[in-house]
Design a protein around this motif. Structure first.
Motif, short mmCIF file in Angstrom:
data_model
loop_
_atom_site.label_atom_id
_atom_site.label_comp_id
_atom_site.label_asym_id
_atom_site.label_seq_id
_atom_site.Cartn_x
_atom_site.Cartn_y
_atom_site.Cartn_z
N THR A 1 1.35 -8.27 -11.54
CA THR A 1 2.20 -7.49 -12.42
C THR A 1 1.56 -6.18 -12.84
OG1 THR A 1 3.12 -9.57 -13.27
CG2 THR A 1 3.56 -7.58 -14.54
N ASN A 2 0.34 -6.25 -13.34
CA ASN A 2 -0.31 -5.06 -13.87
C ASN A 2 -0.85 -4.12 -12.80
OD1 ASN A 2 -0.53 -5.57 -16.99
ND2 ASN A 2 -1.14 -7.50 -16.06
N VAL A 3 -1.48 -4.68 -11.79
CA VAL A 3 -2.18 -3.86 -10.79
C VAL A 3 -1.30 -3.57 -9.58
CG1 VAL A 3 -4.29 -3.59 -9.43
CG2 VAL A 3 -4.34 -4.95 -11.53
N LEU A 4 -0.93 -4.61 -8.86
CA LEU A 4 -0.15 -4.39 -7.64
C LEU A 4 1.26 -3.90 -7.96
CD1 LEU A 4 -1.32 -7.42 -5.47
CD2 LEU A 4 -2.13 -5.06 -5.44
N LEU B 1 18.47 -0.70 -13.30
CA LEU B 1 18.04 -1.12 -11.98
C LEU B 1 17.32 -2.47 -12.08
CD1 LEU B 1 16.39 2.17 -10.65
CD2 LEU B 1 18.62 1.26 -9.98
N GLU B 2 17.83 -3.46 -11.38
CA GLU B 2 17.11 -4.73 -11.34
C GLU B 2 15.80 -4.48 -10.59
OE1 GLU B 2 17.73 -9.41 -10.06
OE2 GLU B 2 19.30 -7.93 -9.64
N LEU B 3 14.68 -4.75 -11.25
CA LEU B 3 13.38 -4.39 -10.68
C LEU B 3 12.34 -5.44 -11.02
CD1 LEU B 3 11.44 -2.44 -9.24
CD2 LEU B 3 11.17 -1.25 -11.44
N ASP B 4 11.83 -6.07 -9.99
CA ASP B 4 10.69 -6.98 -10.11
C ASP B 4 9.52 -6.30 -9.41
OD1 ASP B 4 8.77 -8.93 -9.98
OD2 ASP B 4 10.05 -10.46 -9.05
N VAL B 5 8.55 -5.81 -10.19
CA VAL B 5 7.47 -5.01 -9.60
C VAL B 5 6.55 -5.85 -8.72
CG1 VAL B 5 7.52 -3.33 -11.48
CG2 VAL B 5 5.93 -5.27 -11.62
N THR B 6 6.69 -7.19 -8.77
CA THR B 6 5.87 -8.04 -7.91
C THR B 6 6.51 -8.26 -6.55
OG1 THR B 6 6.82 -10.16 -8.63
CG2 THR B 6 5.04 -9.24 -9.98
N SER B 7 7.70 -7.71 -6.34
CA SER B 7 8.44 -7.90 -5.08
C SER B 7 8.59 -6.58 -4.35
CB SER B 7 9.82 -8.49 -5.38
OG SER B 7 10.67 -8.36 -4.26
N GLU B 8 8.10 -6.53 -3.13
CA GLU B 8 8.22 -5.34 -2.30
C GLU B 8 9.68 -4.99 -2.05
OE1 GLU B 8 6.31 -2.17 -0.69
OE2 GLU B 8 5.20 -3.95 -1.33
N ASP B 9 10.50 -6.00 -1.77
CA ASP B 9 11.92 -5.76 -1.50
C ASP B 9 12.63 -5.21 -2.73
OD1 ASP B 9 11.62 -6.65 1.10
OD2 ASP B 9 12.32 -8.69 0.67
N VAL C 1 11.30 -3.51 -5.24
CA VAL C 1 10.85 -2.14 -5.48
C VAL C 1 11.53 -1.19 -4.50
CG1 VAL C 1 8.87 -0.57 -5.37
CG2 VAL C 1 8.66 -2.79 -6.51
N ARG C 2 11.62 -1.59 -3.23
CA ARG C 2 12.24 -0.72 -2.22
C ARG C 2 13.71 -0.47 -2.54
NH1 ARG C 2 11.51 -3.76 1.80
NH2 ARG C 2 9.39 -3.06 2.25
N ALA C 3 14.42 -1.52 -2.95
CA ALA C 3 15.84 -1.36 -3.27
C ALA C 3 16.04 -0.44 -4.47
CB ALA C 3 16.45 -2.73 -3.56
N ALA C 4 15.18 -0.58 -5.47
CA ALA C 4 15.28 0.28 -6.65
C ALA C 4 14.99 1.74 -6.30
CB ALA C 4 14.34 -0.21 -7.74
N VAL C 5 13.95 1.96 -5.53
CA VAL C 5 13.57 3.32 -5.16
C VAL C 5 14.66 3.99 -4.33
CG1 VAL C 5 11.94 4.66 -3.76
CG2 VAL C 5 11.09 2.94 -5.36
N ASP C 6 15.28 3.23 -3.44
CA ASP C 6 16.35 3.78 -2.61
C ASP C 6 17.56 4.22 -3.44
OD1 ASP C 6 14.85 3.38 -0.35
OD2 ASP C 6 15.87 1.55 0.27
N ALA C 7 17.70 3.64 -4.63
CA ALA C 7 18.84 3.98 -5.48
C ALA C 7 18.58 5.21 -6.36
CB ALA C 7 19.18 2.79 -6.38
N ILE C 8 17.36 5.74 -6.28
CA ILE C 8 16.97 6.88 -7.13
C ILE C 8 16.87 8.13 -6.27
CG2 ILE C 8 15.19 7.81 -8.65
CD1 ILE C 8 14.34 4.86 -9.15
N LEU D 1 0.87 -0.27 -8.43
CA LEU D 1 0.63 0.33 -7.11
C LEU D 1 1.93 0.44 -6.31
CD1 LEU D 1 -1.19 1.34 -4.83
CD2 LEU D 1 -1.63 -1.06 -4.23
N ARG D 2 2.71 -0.65 -6.27
CA ARG D 2 3.94 -0.64 -5.48
C ARG D 2 4.89 0.47 -5.94
NH1 ARG D 2 3.47 -6.27 -6.32
NH2 ARG D 2 2.90 -7.35 -4.40
N VAL D 3 5.13 0.53 -7.24
CA VAL D 3 6.10 1.48 -7.76
C VAL D 3 5.59 2.92 -7.60
CG1 VAL D 3 7.33 2.25 -9.83
CG2 VAL D 3 7.06 -0.21 -9.37
#
Length: 244
Positions: free
Chosen positions: A102-105, A52-60, A62-69, A108-110
């Motif tokens: 990267t570390n905190v937010l 899964l392409e995942l950039d934890v600093t990007s809300e979009d 994270v949302r796309a990755a989560v929707d695929a799971i 939190l996002r994921v």
């Protein structure tokens, strides 16, 4: 789905990659997430997982990755890192922003996005890889230590907020682990990165992965709240026994 599933962030190298291999060997279907998709795809092919392409600093992202799971039994928050070793007086605010994003937010996002699925699994596990820097401060490391302290407190707060829910939480705080961590911290300076581990026998990524595998294999009534792991040659964040 009868197969237990795991999500590992920062899985393109180091602890994340080793953890994905360990969990796959235990029978999990592993979703590996990171920005370096070429590496992820090779890893996913090797372990029978899903990239899964995942950039934890990007809300979009994270949302796309989560929707695929569809289902999540285990989340390993491993994405993170350090930038530089400036004093407080000489702090680079862009480096601080990157470390906090990267570390905190990112954590939190994921975590926030996957919490409903972890609860729905009936026996979810959240493993957050922090650092000994989440427990102490050291000179020239304030950007990283403050971010790791915040990440640790976020995770520990969840332990109370999820009490009574079918979710366990384990924080793993490693000391010196020889991965790409120092190379990233020193902006690709291999010589400087190598000096971090000079004269000691550091931990390696597989050491942490095996501990994560142990955590996920405990009976559902067992919660390993916090695990601190350092090389024998390390006493604390800045104190080592180095051989000539």
């Amino acid at each position: 789905m009868s197969t237990r599933t795991a999500v590992v962030t920062g899985a393109s190298s180091g602890i994340g990659e080793a953890t994905a291999r360990e969990l796959a060997a235990q029978g999990f279907h592993v979703y590996v997430g990171a920005r370096r998709v070429d590496r992820l795809r090779r890893l996913a092919d090797e372990i029978g997982g899903t990239a899964l392409e995942l950039d934890v600093t990007s809300e979009d992202s994270v949302r796309a990755a989560v929707d695929a799971i569809e289902r999540v039994d285990v989340l390993v928050n491993n994405a993170g890192g350090a930038k530089g070793m400036a004093t407080v007086a000489e702090s680079d605010l862009d480096d601080w922003r990157w470390m906090w994003e990267t570390n905190v937010l990112g954590t939190l996002r994921v975590t926030k996005a996957l919490l409903p699925k972890l609860i729905d699994s009936g026996d979810g596990i959240i493993v957050t890889v922090t650092s000994v820097a989440a427990l102490t401060a050291y000179d020239n490391g304030s950007g990283y230590t403050t971010a790791k302290h915040a990440q640790g407190v976020l995770h520990r707060t969840l332990r109370g907020e999820l009490l009574g829910k079918p979710v366990r939480l384990t924080e793993i705080a490693p000391g010196a682990v020889e991965t790409e961590f120092s190379l990233v911290r020193f902006d690709g300076d291999q010589e400087r990165a190598d000096k971090v581990y000079e004269g000691i026998d550091p931990l390696v990524a597989a050491d942490i992965a095996e501990i994560i595998g142990f955590v996920t294999s405990r009976p559902s009534h067992v919660n390993l709240d916090q695990i601190i792991v350092k090389p024998r040659d390390q006493a604390d964040a800045g104190r080592f026994a180095r051989r000539a």
